[in-house]
Design a protein around this motif. Structure first.
Motif, PDB file in Angstrom:
ATOM      1  N   ARG A 199     -13.198  -8.090 -33.261  1.00 34.33           N
ATOM      2  CA  ARG A 199     -12.798  -9.078 -32.255  1.00 34.33           C
ATOM      3  C   ARG A 199     -11.942 -10.221 -32.790  1.00 34.33           C
ATOM      4  N   GLU A 200     -12.061 -10.532 -34.077  1.00 36.42           N
ATOM      5  CA  GLU A 200     -11.276 -11.637 -34.640  1.00 36.42           C
ATOM      6  C   GLU A 200      -9.850 -11.221 -34.987  1.00 36.42           C
ATOM      7  N   GLY A 201      -9.580  -9.950 -34.989  1.00 32.35           N
ATOM      8  CA  GLY A 201      -8.283  -9.454 -35.408  1.00 32.35           C
ATOM      9  C   GLY A 201      -7.216  -9.564 -34.327  1.00 32.35           C
ATOM     10  N   TRP A 202      -6.008  -9.797 -34.759  1.00 39.08           N
ATOM     11  CA  TRP A 202      -4.880  -9.947 -33.853  1.00 39.08           C
ATOM     12  C   TRP A 202      -4.636  -8.658 -33.078  1.00 39.08           C
ATOM     13  N   TRP A 231      -2.642 -12.992 -26.679  1.00 35.26           N
ATOM     14  CA  TRP A 231      -3.539 -13.416 -25.598  1.00 35.26           C
ATOM     15  C   TRP A 231      -2.895 -13.354 -24.220  1.00 35.26           C
ATOM     16  N   TYR A 252      -6.697  -6.238 -32.394  1.00 32.38           N
ATOM     17  CA  TYR A 252      -7.792  -6.012 -31.443  1.00 32.38           C
ATOM     18  C   TYR A 252      -7.521  -6.789 -30.163  1.00 32.38           C
ATOM     19  N   GLN A 253      -7.160  -8.045 -30.317  1.00 29.27           N
ATOM     20  CA  GLN A 253      -6.889  -8.888 -29.148  1.00 29.27           C
ATOM     21  C   GLN A 253      -5.705  -8.353 -28.347  1.00 29.27           C
ATOM     22  N   ASP A 288      -3.761 -13.146 -39.232  1.00 28.25           N
ATOM     23  CA  ASP A 288      -5.058 -12.525 -39.474  1.00 28.25           C
ATOM     24  C   ASP A 288      -5.024 -11.023 -39.239  1.00 28.25           C
ATOM     25  N   TRP A 327      -0.379 -15.591 -31.784  1.00 31.10           N
ATOM     26  CA  TRP A 327      -1.647 -15.512 -31.054  1.00 31.10           C
ATOM     27  C   TRP A 327      -1.419 -15.639 -29.555  1.00 31.10           C
ATOM     28  N   CYS A 346      -7.949  -8.701 -40.305  1.00 30.37           N
ATOM     29  CA  CYS A 346      -9.273  -8.775 -39.697  1.00 30.37           C
ATOM     30  C   CYS A 346      -9.535  -7.518 -38.873  1.00 30.37           C
TER      31      CYS A 346
END
Length: 157
Positions: free
Chosen positions: A138-141, A104, A143-144, A132, A100, A135
């Motif tokens: 927005r909650e998906g890795w 990020w 996507y981030q 994840d 994560w 997912c």
């Protein structure tokens, strides 16, 4: 996402996104005007890109997790087994956290963007999964990760 076709589409979508971003980076790297704009962020070219640090952190966490999995080969239900199992669980969480952190982290150089994309590709080519990863939204890795790569592109333009 237990359906095989949906998993294939998601994997295919990730590959298309990776190719598209890589193609854009190749075009940008070949453009001297765009390349000269890369240092507008005020950082010196020698400054360490935080994305490279995030990759190194994840590589170490992955290695620690794999070593911890091997250590659980002790006799089942023995004290050594339970200690190794607890350690393996902690390493699993540390690897997820590092994954994560990577998603990020906004790269500050074109090389950092390319390094993240290549690292993600190689990791997934080995059959590994990100936290994840099933997912959508927005909650998906993934996507981030795409959001951070887009932010890096805007910052570097």
């Amino acid at each position: 996402m237990g359906d095989a076709k949906a998993q294939y589409r998601l994997r295919d979508e990730k590959q298309i996104v990776a190719w598209s971003v890589a193609f854009d980076l190749i075009l940008l790297a070949g453009n001297p005007v765009a390349a000269s704009a890369l240092n507008r962020g005020g950082r010196s070219p020698q400054a360490t890109d935080p994305a490279l640090e995030a990759i190194a952190k994840h590589q170490q966490a992955d290695a620690d997790h794999n070593a911890a999995i091997t250590a659980t080969d002790a006799e089942y239900r023995s004290e050594a087994y339970w200690q190794a199992d607890d350690h393996q669980g902690a390493c699993c969480h540390a690897e997820a956290d590092a994954g994560w952190d990577l998603a990020w982290t906004i790269p500050t150089t074109l090389g950092g963007v390319a390094a993240v994309l290549e690292y993600v590709k190689q990791y997934e080519d080995k059959g590994e999964e990100w936290p994840d990863s099933d997912c959508i939204g927005r909650e998906g890795w993934h996507y981030q990760l795409r959001q951070m790569m887009a932010a890096a592109a805007v910052n570097l333009a």
